[in-house]
Design a protein around this motif. Sequence first.
Motif, short mmCIF file in Angstrom:
data_model
loop_
_atom_site.label_atom_id
_atom_site.label_comp_id
_atom_site.label_asym_id
_atom_site.label_seq_id
_atom_site.Cartn_x
_atom_site.Cartn_y
_atom_site.Cartn_z
N GLY A 389 0.80 -1.21 0.00
CA GLY A 389 0.00 0.00 0.00
C GLY A 389 0.84 1.27 0.00
O GLY A 389 0.56 2.22 -0.74
N LEU A 390 1.89 1.29 0.82
CA LEU A 390 2.75 2.49 0.89
C LEU A 390 3.45 2.76 -0.44
O LEU A 390 3.60 3.92 -0.85
N ALA A 391 3.89 1.71 -1.13
CA ALA A 391 4.56 1.89 -2.42
C ALA A 391 3.62 2.55 -3.43
O ALA A 391 4.03 3.44 -4.19
N CYS A 392 2.35 2.13 -3.45
CA CYS A 392 1.38 2.73 -4.37
C CYS A 392 1.13 4.19 -4.03
O CYS A 392 1.02 5.04 -4.93
N THR A 467 -4.45 9.77 -10.56
CA THR A 467 -4.23 9.50 -9.14
C THR A 467 -5.24 8.53 -8.52
O THR A 467 -4.92 7.83 -7.57
N THR A 468 -6.46 8.49 -9.08
CA THR A 468 -7.52 7.69 -8.45
C THR A 468 -7.14 6.21 -8.28
O THR A 468 -7.31 5.65 -7.18
N PRO A 469 -6.64 5.52 -9.33
CA PRO A 469 -6.28 4.11 -9.13
C PRO A 469 -5.22 3.92 -8.05
O PRO A 469 -5.32 2.98 -7.24
N LEU A 470 -4.23 4.80 -8.00
CA LEU A 470 -3.16 4.65 -7.02
C LEU A 470 -3.66 4.89 -5.60
O LEU A 470 -3.20 4.24 -4.66
N VAL A 471 -4.58 5.84 -5.45
CA VAL A 471 -5.15 6.08 -4.12
C VAL A 471 -5.89 4.84 -3.63
O VAL A 471 -5.75 4.42 -2.47
N ILE A 472 -6.67 4.24 -4.52
CA ILE A 472 -7.42 3.03 -4.15
C ILE A 472 -6.47 1.88 -3.84
O ILE A 472 -6.62 1.17 -2.84
N GLY A 474 -3.52 2.07 -2.83
CA GLY A 474 -2.67 2.36 -1.68
C GLY A 474 -3.39 2.28 -0.35
O GLY A 474 -2.89 1.68 0.60
N ILE A 475 -4.58 2.87 -0.27
CA ILE A 475 -5.29 2.94 1.00
C ILE A 475 -5.88 1.58 1.41
O ILE A 475 -5.83 1.19 2.58
N SER A 476 -6.44 0.85 0.45
CA SER A 476 -7.11 -0.41 0.79
C SER A 476 -6.17 -1.44 1.42
O SER A 476 -6.56 -2.12 2.39
N PRO A 477 -4.93 -1.62 0.96
CA PRO A 477 -4.03 -2.56 1.66
C PRO A 477 -3.65 -2.08 3.06
O PRO A 477 -3.46 -2.92 3.95
N LEU A 478 -3.51 -0.78 3.25
CA LEU A 478 -3.15 -0.28 4.58
C LEU A 478 -4.26 -0.59 5.59
O LEU A 478 -3.98 -0.96 6.73
N LEU A 479 -5.52 -0.46 5.16
CA LEU A 479 -6.62 -0.83 6.04
C LEU A 479 -6.59 -2.32 6.34
O LEU A 479 -6.83 -2.75 7.48
N GLY A 480 -6.28 -3.12 5.33
CA GLY A 480 -6.16 -4.56 5.53
C GLY A 480 -5.05 -4.91 6.51
O GLY A 480 -5.18 -5.86 7.30
N ALA A 481 -3.95 -4.16 6.47
CA ALA A 481 -2.83 -4.41 7.38
C ALA A 481 -3.25 -4.18 8.82
O ALA A 481 -2.86 -4.93 9.73
N ILE A 482 -4.07 -3.17 9.05
CA ILE A 482 -4.54 -2.88 10.41
C ILE A 482 -5.50 -3.96 10.89
O ILE A 482 -5.40 -4.47 12.01
N LEU A 483 -6.45 -4.33 10.04
CA LEU A 483 -7.43 -5.35 10.41
C LEU A 483 -6.76 -6.70 10.66
O LEU A 483 -7.19 -7.48 11.52
N GLY A 484 -5.72 -7.00 9.90
CA GLY A 484 -5.04 -8.29 10.03
C GLY A 484 -4.44 -8.52 11.41
O GLY A 484 -4.23 -9.66 11.82
N LEU A 485 -4.15 -7.44 12.14
CA LEU A 485 -3.58 -7.59 13.48
C LEU A 485 -4.57 -8.18 14.47
O LEU A 485 -4.18 -8.62 15.55
N ALA A 486 -5.87 -8.21 14.10
CA ALA A 486 -6.88 -8.77 14.99
C ALA A 486 -7.05 -10.28 14.82
O ALA A 486 -7.83 -10.90 15.54
N LEU A 487 -6.33 -10.88 13.87
CA LEU A 487 -6.42 -12.32 13.64
C LEU A 487 -5.51 -13.08 14.61
O LEU A 487 -4.52 -12.51 15.09
N PRO A 488 -5.80 -14.35 14.89
CA PRO A 488 -4.95 -15.12 15.81
C PRO A 488 -3.65 -15.56 15.13
O PRO A 488 -3.59 -15.68 13.91
N GLU A 489 -2.65 -15.79 15.94
CA GLU A 489 -1.38 -16.32 15.43
C GLU A 489 -1.52 -17.83 15.25
O GLU A 489 -1.98 -18.53 16.16
N THR A 490 -1.11 -18.35 14.09
CA THR A 490 -1.26 -19.78 13.82
C THR A 490 0.07 -20.50 13.63
O THR A 490 0.07 -21.70 13.38
N ALA A 491 1.17 -19.79 13.74
CA ALA A 491 2.48 -20.44 13.54
C ALA A 491 2.68 -21.56 14.54
O ALA A 491 2.46 -21.40 15.75
#
Length: 541
Positions: A389-392, A467-472, A474-491
């Motif tokens: 997301g940050l790269a985009c 800019t519109t495609p890059l904004v989309i 970029g932002i959508s993966p960053l939101l996914g990164a935050i939500l992913g922290l609420a998942l359990p660890e399975t290692a």
Amino acid sequence: MNFDQILSAVGGFGKYQKILYIWICLPQILLAFHMMVSIFTGSTPPHHCRDSSISVAGNQSHFLGTLSLNFSLSDSSCFSSDDLLESNRTERVPCSQGWVYSKETFQSTTVTEWDLVCNKAGLNSLGSSIYMFGLLVGSVLFGAMADRYGRRFILLLSIALQTGFGVAVAFAPNFSVYVILRFLVGTTVSGVIINAFVLGTEWTCTKRRMLAGIFTDYAFGLGYMLLAGIAYLIRDWRKLQLAISAPGFLLIFYIWVLPQSARWLLANDRMEEAIALLRKAALVNGRVLPPAVQVEKCQILDGGKRSYSAMDLVRTPQMRKRTIILFYIWFVNVLVYYGLSLGVSKLGTNLYLTQFVFGLIEIPARSLVLLVLPFSRRLSQSGFLAVGGLACLLMLAVPADHPNVLTGLAMVGKFGITASFAVIYVYTAEIFPTVLRQTGIGVSCMFARIGGVLAPIINMLHDHSLTTPLVIFGISPLLGAILGLALPETADRPLPDTVEDAENWDMRSPPNKDNPEMSEDTSQSANSKEQQELRRLASQA
């Protein structure tokens, strides 16, 4: 004794599993062909009105120089240049005699054959979206069928249908038939993807199961790179389509070499077949199936006693939370992955070389996943999403006259999303229990394909807003990164077999890195009374 312990006893990642992975990897190469071939078969070469005085077949710089007089490439491509100039550039006359296309790069494409330019240009992106919609339908259809009829049968069926429909695409008489056949190919691609991956995962022990997804992803990356070379040698779209589809007939021997999932057999109360397969695996791995193994005691509790549906993914609180987060992460991964991959022609570089490099990036990205995934699935997932997301978003700060910097950032974004894509397959298979694993991955793929459907449409916005495609993207993966922290660890945790296992994840003992199966076994012994009550309630449900 649970299934993970039995699998370790017969050799959790021995010769039997390694041979299985070889067979699983072969169709992944063909999947990459079908997924990315539209970059070449649907490419739009330089063109102009047939009655125009501009010669595309001649000197390319002269062609572009002529266009720079006072009207754009779009004007020249869609309107008669002579009429445009004679009418003092105020009246636009649409092409009446068709178009002439440059053959400098492509001998023919679907665009040149059916004139998918100007007012029909949107049909090209629509065709890509319909293909992705086929993947969506296939993920639901073949995911549910595999839970009912088994991974092996649906995988074989998907490969056979994919080959037949893929060859038929090369002989499509018109664009409508072409789109329908591509849609059908898309459905079968999902059938191969999800069943090959799950089959490998369910035959692999706890410590090695992450290799199931990574190894098959290496094969996909190889196909990605090979496609660039094949397309470079074959410039006619029909011949190229035939070349990437016909090798599927060679996979007919799969009917003799692919085994069924022993874990699925146990979950569906087919115990004798499961024991026979486990004995065969033990023999190939140089082990002996312990005589004390009693399949009736394997803790796959609900298999064969009740059927499960997609509604069970959201019926209980913890499963519901994890399922929604996983669905969104799948959506984001595919949206950005194919948004960047299918938009490769907009980078302004050599299409074949850029396609090859985009495929090459898959190798180090997945190799890095192999290094970091044993430590944490959760942090790996969120970290790679954040990188993509940050790269985009950083591409928004780079001026258009620095194409090399833009291309470099696009590569970084592709790297992050590719790594994230590799993690999500492993992570999802470990979070969903056995009785819902195939359905869960199938529905996850359905949400992922919604991202695939939207990716070509979002790329179309590039013509109106840079800019519109890059904004989309970029932002959508960053939101996914935050939500992913609420998942359990399975290692290093044994796979959950039932919904109750998944709901009580936090109640199970922490993983024992030396022997994760022992941790699970100890936890189950400590909570035996509670587990017995849960089983009684489940049997009454």
